[in-house]
Motif scaffolding. Structure first.
Motif, mmCIF file in Angstrom:
data_model
loop_
_atom_site.group_PDB
_atom_site.id
_atom_site.type_symbol
_atom_site.label_atom_id
_atom_site.label_comp_id
_atom_site.label_asym_id
_atom_site.label_seq_id
_atom_site.Cartn_x
_atom_site.Cartn_y
_atom_site.Cartn_z
ATOM 1 N N UNK A 7 -2.136 4.851 -9.616
ATOM 2 C CA UNK A 7 -1.260 5.790 -8.842
ATOM 3 C C UNK A 7 -1.742 6.415 -8.616
ATOM 4 N N UNK A 8 -2.637 7.907 -9.205
ATOM 5 C CA UNK A 8 -2.679 9.494 -9.512
ATOM 6 C C UNK A 8 -4.109 9.072 -8.001
ATOM 7 N N UNK A 9 -4.913 7.295 -8.146
ATOM 8 C CA UNK A 9 -5.297 7.007 -7.183
ATOM 9 C C UNK A 9 -4.992 7.087 -5.646
ATOM 10 N N UNK A 10 -3.682 6.403 -5.664
ATOM 11 C CA UNK A 10 -2.964 6.158 -4.365
ATOM 12 C C UNK A 10 -2.689 7.146 -4.158
ATOM 13 N N UNK A 11 -2.137 9.251 -4.909
ATOM 14 C CA UNK A 11 -1.772 10.169 -4.864
ATOM 15 C C UNK A 11 -3.166 10.332 -4.097
ATOM 16 N N UNK A 12 -4.185 10.423 -4.737
ATOM 17 C CA UNK A 12 -5.446 11.424 -4.168
ATOM 18 C C UNK A 12 -5.642 10.283 -2.058
ATOM 19 N N UNK A 13 -5.409 8.920 -2.963
ATOM 20 C CA UNK A 13 -5.787 8.696 -0.999
ATOM 21 C C UNK A 13 -4.816 8.996 0.302
ATOM 22 N N UNK A 14 -3.761 9.188 -0.538
ATOM 23 C CA UNK A 14 -2.278 9.756 0.119
ATOM 24 C C UNK A 14 -2.956 10.758 1.016
ATOM 25 N N UNK A 15 -3.450 12.432 0.008
ATOM 26 C CA UNK A 15 -4.156 13.413 0.735
ATOM 27 C C UNK A 15 -4.977 13.337 1.118
ATOM 28 N N UNK A 16 -6.071 11.533 1.069
ATOM 29 C CA UNK A 16 -6.580 11.665 2.596
ATOM 30 C C UNK A 16 -5.979 11.285 3.640
ATOM 31 N N UNK A 17 -5.597 10.755 3.723
ATOM 32 C CA UNK A 17 -4.454 9.702 4.597
ATOM 33 C C UNK A 17 -4.202 11.335 5.134
ATOM 34 N N UNK A 18 -2.985 12.168 4.101
ATOM 35 C CA UNK A 18 -2.776 13.472 5.215
ATOM 36 C C UNK A 18 -3.692 14.291 6.005
ATOM 37 N N UNK A 47 -4.391 3.400 8.562
ATOM 38 C CA UNK A 47 -5.396 2.967 8.431
ATOM 39 C C UNK A 47 -7.124 3.326 7.661
ATOM 40 N N UNK A 48 -6.591 5.160 7.746
ATOM 41 C CA UNK A 48 -7.805 5.700 6.675
ATOM 42 C C UNK A 48 -7.064 5.132 4.669
ATOM 43 N N UNK A 49 -6.151 5.227 4.761
ATOM 44 C CA UNK A 49 -5.127 4.842 3.560
ATOM 45 C C UNK A 49 -5.344 3.283 3.006
ATOM 46 N N UNK A 50 -5.107 2.781 4.088
ATOM 47 C CA UNK A 50 -5.279 1.078 3.483
ATOM 48 C C UNK A 50 -7.228 1.081 3.558
ATOM 49 N N UNK A 51 -7.915 1.599 4.441
ATOM 50 C CA UNK A 51 -9.354 1.323 3.704
ATOM 51 C C UNK A 51 -9.692 1.742 2.439
ATOM 52 N N UNK A 52 -9.154 2.943 1.643
ATOM 53 C CA UNK A 52 -9.424 3.782 1.016
ATOM 54 C C UNK A 52 -8.414 2.852 -0.365
ATOM 55 N N UNK A 53 -6.887 2.494 -0.209
ATOM 56 C CA UNK A 53 -6.833 2.189 -0.888
ATOM 57 C C UNK A 53 -7.071 0.333 -1.083
ATOM 58 N N UNK A 73 0.473 -6.318 7.130
ATOM 59 C CA UNK A 73 1.440 -5.619 6.393
ATOM 60 C C UNK A 73 1.004 -4.220 5.940
ATOM 61 N N UNK A 74 0.220 -3.622 5.112
ATOM 62 C CA UNK A 74 0.637 -2.977 5.305
ATOM 63 C C UNK A 74 0.956 -1.971 6.138
ATOM 64 N N UNK A 75 0.916 -1.544 7.361
ATOM 65 C CA UNK A 75 1.186 -1.247 8.289
ATOM 66 C C UNK A 75 2.559 -1.096 7.733
ATOM 67 N N UNK A 76 3.259 -1.696 8.418
ATOM 68 C CA UNK A 76 4.472 -1.884 8.323
ATOM 69 C C UNK A 76 5.160 -1.414 6.970
ATOM 70 N N UNK A 77 4.253 -1.869 5.740
ATOM 71 C CA UNK A 77 4.875 -1.429 4.597
ATOM 72 C C UNK A 77 5.095 0.043 4.436
#
Length: 134
Positions: A7-18, A47-53, A73-77
């Motif tokens: 979850x922490x990694x997901x949040x860090x990826x979210x910052x990168x996505x932002x 696309x950035x968050x998909x690649x990083x996640x 599916x990632x884009x839709x979700x």
């Protein structure tokens, strides 16, 4: 990997996505209309968050699907998570508009709701090697 670390990694990826979203929006908005720039910057962020996640957060969960299908599916979700974010924000703004600083609270609550929604969709459906139907 422990779910809390993921979850922490997901949040860090979210910052990168932002950052990808904002940076690409600044670039695109310099030569195209607002809505088109915003749409394209969202695509860049997804696309950035998909690649990083895919390569970091959920690396231990290799996909059973070809990458174009997984990305779709990632884009839709992520779009559903974005809609959830917006819905929570607007709901709070609508019902509690008289409270001081409600905009900040509503945006934060929407972001948290979107984060949780996106994480659950990603971990339980997109990057879950046992999920059925994807």
């Amino acid at each position: 990997m422990m779910p809390s670390m993921r979850f922490l990694q997901f949040g860090i990826v979210g910052v990168a996505g932002f950052l990808a979203d904002y940076g690409s929006y600044l670039l695109f908005s310099s030569f195209m209309p607002f809505y088109l720039a915003r749409l394209l910057s969202f695509v860049v962020a997804v696309c950035t968050t998909w690649l990083l996640n895919r390569s970091w957060t959920f690396k231990q969960r290799p996909s059973r699907h070809p990458w174009p299908k997984e990305l779709l599916f990632y884009f839709v979700s992520m779009s559903l998570g974005g809609a959830f974010n917006l819905g929570v924000s607007l709901l709070l703004l609508n019902f509690f508009h008289q409270l001081p600083h409600i905009a900040l609270f509503a945006l934060a609550a929407g972001s948290i709701a979107g984060l949780i929604s996106n994480y659950l969709l990603s971990s339980r459906i997109i990057f879950n090697t046992r999920a059925k139907g994807l």
